[in-house]
Design a protein around this motif. Structure first.
Motif, short mmCIF file in Angstrom:
data_model
loop_
_atom_site.label_atom_id
_atom_site.label_comp_id
_atom_site.label_asym_id
_atom_site.label_seq_id
_atom_site.Cartn_x
_atom_site.Cartn_y
_atom_site.Cartn_z
N THR A 19 21.20 -41.05 14.68
CA THR A 19 21.42 -40.96 15.81
C THR A 19 21.30 -41.98 16.92
O THR A 19 21.97 -42.10 17.80
N LEU A 20 20.90 -43.20 15.94
CA LEU A 20 20.42 -44.32 17.45
C LEU A 20 21.79 -44.66 17.74
O LEU A 20 22.59 -45.14 18.27
N ALA A 21 22.92 -44.66 16.36
CA ALA A 21 24.46 -45.41 16.60
C ALA A 21 24.98 -44.13 17.46
O ALA A 21 26.12 -45.02 18.23
N ASP A 22 24.65 -42.93 17.56
CA ASP A 22 25.36 -42.36 18.66
C ASP A 22 25.00 -42.66 20.09
O ASP A 22 25.76 -42.67 21.05
N LEU A 23 24.13 -43.33 20.64
CA LEU A 23 23.31 -43.93 21.58
C LEU A 23 23.93 -45.02 22.14
O LEU A 23 23.81 -45.17 23.31
N SER A 72 10.86 -30.66 4.39
CA SER A 72 11.95 -30.65 5.62
C SER A 72 13.62 -31.11 5.29
O SER A 72 14.29 -30.83 5.92
N PHE A 73 13.54 -30.59 3.49
CA PHE A 73 14.45 -31.58 3.19
C PHE A 73 14.73 -30.89 2.06
O PHE A 73 14.41 -30.26 1.26
N ASP A 74 16.26 -31.64 1.39
CA ASP A 74 16.51 -30.78 0.21
C ASP A 74 17.84 -32.35 -0.11
O ASP A 74 18.19 -32.48 -0.53
N GLY A 75 16.21 -32.79 -1.49
CA GLY A 75 16.27 -33.96 -1.22
C GLY A 75 16.47 -35.32 -0.82
O GLY A 75 15.52 -34.93 0.16
N ALA A 76 17.51 -36.12 -0.62
CA ALA A 76 16.97 -37.12 0.37
C ALA A 76 18.02 -36.38 1.52
O ALA A 76 17.59 -36.76 3.00
N LEU A 77 18.39 -35.12 1.59
CA LEU A 77 19.24 -34.67 3.51
C LEU A 77 18.15 -33.92 3.89
O LEU A 77 18.03 -32.74 3.45
N VAL A 78 17.56 -34.06 5.06
CA VAL A 78 17.56 -33.52 5.66
C VAL A 78 17.56 -32.67 6.61
O VAL A 78 18.90 -32.35 6.91
N LEU A 79 16.73 -31.24 6.31
CA LEU A 79 17.28 -30.02 6.77
C LEU A 79 17.06 -29.28 7.67
O LEU A 79 17.53 -28.44 8.55
N ASP A 80 15.83 -29.61 8.29
CA ASP A 80 14.70 -28.65 9.20
C ASP A 80 15.49 -29.24 10.37
O ASP A 80 15.30 -30.83 11.56
N PRO A 81 15.99 -28.52 11.68
CA PRO A 81 16.33 -28.57 12.68
C PRO A 81 15.46 -28.83 13.07
O PRO A 81 16.23 -29.61 14.68
N SER A 135 16.07 -32.18 16.17
CA SER A 135 16.11 -32.78 17.69
C SER A 135 14.45 -33.66 17.13
O SER A 135 15.02 -33.97 19.05
N ARG A 136 13.27 -33.21 17.15
CA ARG A 136 12.70 -34.16 17.53
C ARG A 136 13.31 -35.78 17.39
O ARG A 136 12.92 -37.23 17.96
N VAL A 137 13.58 -36.08 16.11
CA VAL A 137 14.96 -37.50 16.45
C VAL A 137 15.37 -37.71 17.67
O VAL A 137 15.72 -38.68 18.26
N ALA A 150 16.33 -40.15 22.81
CA ALA A 150 17.12 -40.28 23.75
C ALA A 150 15.94 -40.89 24.40
O ALA A 150 15.99 -41.51 26.09
N ASP A 151 14.64 -40.29 24.74
CA ASP A 151 13.20 -41.21 25.34
C ASP A 151 13.22 -43.10 25.85
O ASP A 151 12.48 -43.34 26.54
N VAL A 152 13.61 -43.89 23.93
CA VAL A 152 13.39 -45.26 23.83
C VAL A 152 14.65 -45.53 24.49
O VAL A 152 14.50 -47.38 23.74
#
Length: 184
Positions: free
Chosen positions: A31-35, A151-160, A164-166, A171-173
């Protein structure tokens, strides 16, 4: 920005693959790399070997471990990422920071990441990690990211909600991080 932000993720998980902790840290760095432009390096504390585990002081580590410690000390942004067990971070993770120079992290941005079995461990960010980096006079950014096992399936974050929090938190920092690289 004239150069990419040098990000070092300190993996406090005993697992390098399939780790929920590294799954969340990966979401944060992606996500940071997108910013903004970043280069990511990972230090796996459980893979540093006997020179590290047997070290009483910095002078006891071999050249490979010394280079990993220097990467932590010279990063533009440090992302400590730990699994929570029994209310705290792993001892091997802490051992790495026992070897880091006391003033090397002063004013360095630090973005806290942790995972645990349940939401009950979420305060590890505030009660364990922030004080550790406060000792180093690091600039722990106001946001931190925690996700529970559900919030995960294995190592994959599934929880939207975690996504959103990330996104909102980074974006705030992001302006703070851009300014750090511009000033360097």
């Amino acid at each position: 920005m004239s150069r990419p932000l040098q990000v070092v993720v300190v993996n406090g998980s005993p697992r390098t693959e399939g780790s929920k902790t590294m799954g969340l840290a990966g979401l944060v760095t992606d996500t940071l790399a997108d910013l903004l432009p970043i280069e990511v390096r990972r230090v796996d504390v459980y893979g540093l070997g006997p020179s590290f585990t047997g070290a009483v002081g910095r002078e006891d580590v071999d050249a490979v471990v010394e280079e990993q410690i220097r990467a932590v000390e010279t990063a533009d942004l440090l992302i400590p990422a730990v699994p929570v067990y029994r209310g705290s971070y792993p001892g091997m993770f802490k051992h790495l920071f026992d070897l880091v120079d006391q003033y090397a992290l002063a004013n360095k941005p630090v973005l806290l990441v942790a995972t645990g079995g349940t939401e009950r461990h979420a305060l590890v960010l505030e009660h364990q990690l922030r004080p550790l980096f406060g000792f180093f006079q690091a600039l722990t950014v106001p946001v931190g990211f925690y996700a529970a096992a559900g919030s995960f399936d294995g190592a994959l974050v599934l929880d939207p909600e975690v996504y959103s929090r990330v996104e909102v938190g980074l974006a705030d920092v992001v302006d703070l991080l851009r300014a750090r690289v511009a000033a360097a």
